[in-house]
Motif scaffolding. Structure first.
Motif, PDB file in Angstrom:
ATOM      1  N   GLU A  80       0.836  -1.191   0.000  1.00  0.00           N
ATOM      2  CA  GLU A  80       0.000   0.000   0.000  1.00  0.00           C
ATOM      3  C   GLU A  80       0.879   1.253   0.000  1.00  0.00           C
ATOM      4  OE1 GLU A  80      -0.169  -2.434   2.251  1.00  0.00           O
ATOM      5  OE2 GLU A  80      -1.929  -3.513   1.506  1.00  0.00           O
ATOM      6  N   ARG A  81       0.515   2.229  -0.820  1.00  0.00           N
ATOM      7  CA  ARG A  81       1.260   3.487  -0.864  1.00  0.00           C
ATOM      8  C   ARG A  81       0.661   4.472   0.140  1.00  0.00           C
ATOM      9  NH1 ARG A  81       4.096   4.647  -5.700  1.00  0.00           N
ATOM     10  NH2 ARG A  81       4.619   2.702  -6.766  1.00  0.00           N
ATOM     11  N   GLY A  82       1.399   5.560   0.404  1.00  0.00           N
ATOM     12  CA  GLY A  82       0.922   6.613   1.280  1.00  0.00           C
ATOM     13  C   GLY A  82      -0.098   7.504   0.597  1.00  0.00           C
ATOM     14  N   ALA A  83      -0.562   8.503   1.318  1.00  0.00           N
ATOM     15  CA  ALA A  83      -1.643   9.371   0.829  1.00  0.00           C
ATOM     16  C   ALA A  83      -1.273  10.111  -0.443  1.00  0.00           C
ATOM     17  CB  ALA A  83      -2.029  10.370   1.921  1.00  0.00           C
ATOM     18  N   THR A  84       0.010  10.399  -0.642  1.00  0.00           N
ATOM     19  CA  THR A  84       0.441  11.111  -1.851  1.00  0.00           C
ATOM     20  C   THR A  84       1.181  10.193  -2.819  1.00  0.00           C
ATOM     21  OG1 THR A  84       2.495  11.840  -0.762  1.00  0.00           O
ATOM     22  CG2 THR A  84       0.579  13.303  -0.626  1.00  0.00           C
ATOM     23  N   GLY A  85       1.002   8.885  -2.649  1.00  0.00           N
ATOM     24  CA  GLY A  85       1.598   7.927  -3.570  1.00  0.00           C
ATOM     25  C   GLY A  85       3.003   7.500  -3.217  1.00  0.00           C
ATOM     26  N   GLU A  86       3.485   7.891  -2.036  1.00  0.00           N
ATOM     27  CA  GLU A  86       4.854   7.548  -1.660  1.00  0.00           C
ATOM     28  C   GLU A  86       4.952   6.083  -1.226  1.00  0.00           C
ATOM     29  OE1 GLU A  86       2.980   9.061   2.223  1.00  0.00           O
ATOM     30  OE2 GLU A  86       2.820   9.420   0.057  1.00  0.00           O
ATOM     31  N   TYR A  87       6.132   5.506  -1.453  1.00  0.00           N
ATOM     32  CA  TYR A  87       6.419   4.182  -0.917  1.00  0.00           C
ATOM     33  C   TYR A  87       6.531   4.276   0.602  1.00  0.00           C
ATOM     34  CZ  TYR A  87       7.682   2.544  -5.624  1.00  0.00           C
ATOM     35  OH  TYR A  87       7.669   2.199  -6.943  1.00  0.00           O
ATOM     36  N   ILE A  88       6.173   3.188   1.284  1.00  0.00           N
ATOM     37  CA  ILE A  88       6.308   3.119   2.735  1.00  0.00           C
ATOM     38  C   ILE A  88       7.174   1.910   3.078  1.00  0.00           C
ATOM     39  CG2 ILE A  88       5.132   2.854   4.945  1.00  0.00           C
ATOM     40  CD1 ILE A  88       2.685   4.171   3.680  1.00  0.00           C
ATOM     41  N   VAL A  89       8.267   2.156   3.764  1.00  0.00           N
ATOM     42  CA  VAL A  89       9.208   1.109   4.141  1.00  0.00           C
ATOM     43  C   VAL A  89       9.305   1.063   5.658  1.00  0.00           C
ATOM     44  CG1 VAL A  89      11.631   0.397   4.098  1.00  0.00           C
ATOM     45  CG2 VAL A  89      10.547   1.260   2.013  1.00  0.00           C
ATOM     46  N   LEU A  90       9.147  -0.127   6.217  1.00  0.00           N
ATOM     47  CA  LEU A  90       9.310  -0.329   7.654  1.00  0.00           C
ATOM     48  C   LEU A  90      10.663  -0.979   7.915  1.00  0.00           C
ATOM     49  CD1 LEU A  90       5.814  -1.847   8.607  1.00  0.00           C
ATOM     50  CD2 LEU A  90       6.437   0.557   8.251  1.00  0.00           C
ATOM     51  N   LEU A  91      11.418  -0.415   8.834  1.00  0.00           N
ATOM     52  CA  LEU A  91      12.676  -0.994   9.270  1.00  0.00           C
ATOM     53  C   LEU A  91      12.556  -1.336  10.754  1.00  0.00           C
ATOM     54  CD1 LEU A  91      15.217   1.416   7.508  1.00  0.00           C
ATOM     55  CD2 LEU A  91      14.211  -0.708   6.632  1.00  0.00           C
ATOM     56  N   ASN A  92      13.474  -2.146  11.244  1.00  0.00           N
ATOM     57  CA  ASN A  92      13.433  -2.544  12.653  1.00  0.00           C
ATOM     58  C   ASN A  92      14.854  -2.461  13.213  1.00  0.00           C
ATOM     59  OD1 ASN A  92      12.769  -3.557  15.153  1.00  0.00           O
ATOM     60  ND2 ASN A  92      12.410  -5.649  14.453  1.00  0.00           N
ATOM     61  N   VAL A  93      15.240  -1.244  13.597  1.00  0.00           N
ATOM     62  CA  VAL A  93      16.586  -0.984  14.106  1.00  0.00           C
ATOM     63  C   VAL A  93      16.461  -0.110  15.349  1.00  0.00           C
ATOM     64  CG1 VAL A  93      18.860  -0.015  13.608  1.00  0.00           C
ATOM     65  CG2 VAL A  93      17.546  -1.100  11.771  1.00  0.00           C
ATOM     66  N   ASN A  94      17.148  -0.475  16.393  1.00  0.00           N
ATOM     67  CA  ASN A  94      17.063   0.282  17.640  1.00  0.00           C
ATOM     68  C   ASN A  94      18.469   0.720  18.061  1.00  0.00           C
ATOM     69  OD1 ASN A  94      15.990   1.417  20.002  1.00  0.00           O
ATOM     70  ND2 ASN A  94      16.278  -0.495  21.144  1.00  0.00           N
ATOM     71  N   GLY A  95      18.830   1.940  17.714  1.00  0.00           N
ATOM     72  CA  GLY A  95      20.145   2.443  18.081  1.00  0.00           C
ATOM     73  C   GLY A  95      20.971   2.829  16.864  1.00  0.00           C
ATOM     74  N   ARG A  96      22.200   3.235  17.137  1.00  0.00           N
ATOM     75  CA  ARG A  96      23.079   3.739  16.076  1.00  0.00           C
ATOM     76  C   ARG A  96      23.849   2.596  15.404  1.00  0.00           C
ATOM     77  NH1 ARG A  96      25.959   8.424  19.496  1.00  0.00           N
ATOM     78  NH2 ARG A  96      25.689   6.825  21.100  1.00  0.00           N
ATOM     79  N   TYR A  97      23.079   1.648  14.904  1.00  0.00           N
ATOM     80  CA  TYR A  97      23.657   0.510  14.203  1.00  0.00           C
ATOM     81  C   TYR A  97      23.558   0.775  12.704  1.00  0.00           C
ATOM     82  CZ  TYR A  97      23.225  -1.564  18.818  1.00  0.00           C
ATOM     83  OH  TYR A  97      23.329  -1.806  20.175  1.00  0.00           O
ATOM     84  N   TRP A  98      24.480   1.604  12.219  1.00  0.00           N
ATOM     85  CA  TRP A  98      24.381   2.069  10.835  1.00  0.00           C
ATOM     86  C   TRP A  98      24.493   0.925   9.833  1.00  0.00           C
ATOM     87  CZ3 TRP A  98      22.104   5.614  12.818  1.00  0.00           C
ATOM     88  CH2 TRP A  98      22.637   6.693  13.514  1.00  0.00           C
ATOM     89  N   ALA A  99      25.293  -0.084  10.144  1.00  0.00           N
ATOM     90  CA  ALA A  99      25.432  -1.216   9.226  1.00  0.00           C
ATOM     91  C   ALA A  99      24.118  -1.988   9.121  1.00  0.00           C
ATOM     92  CB  ALA A  99      26.560  -2.143   9.678  1.00  0.00           C
ATOM     93  N   GLN A 100      23.478  -2.225  10.257  1.00  0.00           N
ATOM     94  CA  GLN A 100      22.184  -2.911  10.240  1.00  0.00           C
ATOM     95  C   GLN A 100      21.151  -2.081   9.491  1.00  0.00           C
ATOM     96  OE1 GLN A 100      20.105  -3.239  13.999  1.00  0.00           O
ATOM     97  NE2 GLN A 100      19.245  -5.239  13.452  1.00  0.00           N
ATOM     98  N   LEU A 101      21.192  -0.777   9.690  1.00  0.00           N
ATOM     99  CA  LEU A 101      20.261   0.122   9.012  1.00  0.00           C
ATOM    100  C   LEU A 101      20.475   0.063   7.494  1.00  0.00           C
ATOM    101  CD1 LEU A 101      18.075   2.278   9.759  1.00  0.00           C
ATOM    102  CD2 LEU A 101      19.901   3.988   9.607  1.00  0.00           C
ATOM    103  N   ALA A 102      21.732   0.128   7.066  1.00  0.00           N
ATOM    104  CA  ALA A 102      22.044   0.071   5.634  1.00  0.00           C
ATOM    105  C   ALA A 102      21.667  -1.281   5.041  1.00  0.00           C
ATOM    106  CB  ALA A 102      23.528   0.347   5.414  1.00  0.00           C
ATOM    107  N   TYR A 103      21.912  -2.324   5.795  1.00  0.00           N
ATOM    108  CA  TYR A 103      21.576  -3.681   5.346  1.00  0.00           C
ATOM    109  C   TYR A 103      20.072  -3.819   5.122  1.00  0.00           C
ATOM    110  CZ  TYR A 103      20.597  -8.685   6.043  1.00  0.00           C
ATOM    111  OH  TYR A 103      20.120  -9.973   5.948  1.00  0.00           O
ATOM    112  N   GLN A 104      19.270  -3.403   6.087  1.00  0.00           N
ATOM    113  CA  GLN A 104      17.821  -3.534   5.951  1.00  0.00           C
ATOM    114  C   GLN A 104      17.273  -2.631   4.845  1.00  0.00           C
ATOM    115  OE1 GLN A 104      15.531  -3.195   9.560  1.00  0.00           O
ATOM    116  NE2 GLN A 104      16.771  -4.700  10.673  1.00  0.00           N
TER     117      GLN A 104
END
Length: 274
Positions: A80-104
């Protein structure tokens, strides 16, 4: 759906692979405020860095606005897209784990590039292959992030973080479940698990996808620009033939001719028992 696939194929033929100046092919906004001890502004900076690193493999496409939320239901790209047609991506990262963030995030960007919304909910029965491809792409992206931050980090003080992208990549790449059983080649392994993969794209908690990703990664590592072919997957016509061979053949038919041999190599790797 068929019209959208034909339209996208037509547009892809018009887009240049090389741009004269860098223009961000996606505009990321971070909606969630709860990222542990990471600030939303820093999270957005990391995500934009990922976009910059993977932009050469987007075939000149512009994905527009992407809203990112931190959610325990992630990582996932919503249909499902957002109200203006944007993509919506959910990530699951808690903290400054930049590698995990980039990976997801790079994994989810791979789904966008792979036209996931034109083949929703495993309609092809080969969504597992897209999942495996995106796992390989996320491992590749971590290596690119390390090189990028070593010379051009978003902030000078983040340069020291560059090696951690490789550390994170190698920790996953070397996991035992990502290796083929001793003496077994991938086609025999695939024959054993084909039914399970067709039924569930993330069977066995993604362990099967991750094994396939490790086998695919060297194909792309040998010629990184080949990653542009992701933009041509899931564009085949719907039919009663839901086989992997048909899925890969449709992909091969739609890519520019210079990339056809790469898909031949993937076919041989997955399906040729010799």
């Amino acid at each position: 759906m068929r019209y959208l696939k034909i339209l996208l194929l037509f547009l892809l033929t018009l887009l240049p692979f090389q741009l004269q100046a860098f223009v961000a092919p996606a505009q990321v906004s971070v909606e969630s405020q709860e990222w542990g001890d990471a600030s939303p502004a820093d999270v957005q900076t990391v995500l934009q860095s990922v976009i910059e690193v993977i932009s050469p493999y987007m075939a000149g496409r512009n994905f527009g606005a992407i809203t990112v939320r931190n959610d325990k239901g992630g990582p996932i790209s919503l249909y499902e897209r957002g109200a203006t047609g944007e993509y919506i991506v959910l990530l699951n990262v808690n903290g400054r784990y930049w590698a995990q963030l980039a990976y997801q995030f790079s994994h989810e960007m791979c789904h966008l590039m792979s036209n996931y919304d034109l083949a929703p909910r495993n309609v092809s029965q080969q969504q597992w292959f897209e999942e495996s491809l995106c796992e390989a792409f996320s491992l590749f992206t971590l290596e690119k992030m390390a090189k990028h931050w070593e010379t051009n980090p978003p902030y000078p003080q983040w340069q020291e973080y560059a090696p951690k992208f490789i550390d994170y990549q190698q920790d996953m790449y070397k996991q035992t479940h990502r290796r083929l059983p001793k003496g077994m080649k991938l086609p025999k392994w695939y024959k054993q698990y084909a039914e399970a993969l067709s039924a569930d794209p993330v069977a066995q908690g993604r362990d099967l996808n991750e094994l396939v990703a490790n086998q695919l990664l060297p194909i792309f590592a040998a010629k990184p620009q080949t990653w542009v072919i992701m933009n041509y997957i899931n564009l085949g016509e719907d039919s009663d033939d839901k086989s992997l061979n048909k899925y890969l053949s449709d992909w091969q038919k739609n890519v520019p001719s210079e990339w056809s041999e790469t898909i031949n190599t993937i076919k041989q790797t997955l399906l040729n028992p010799s």
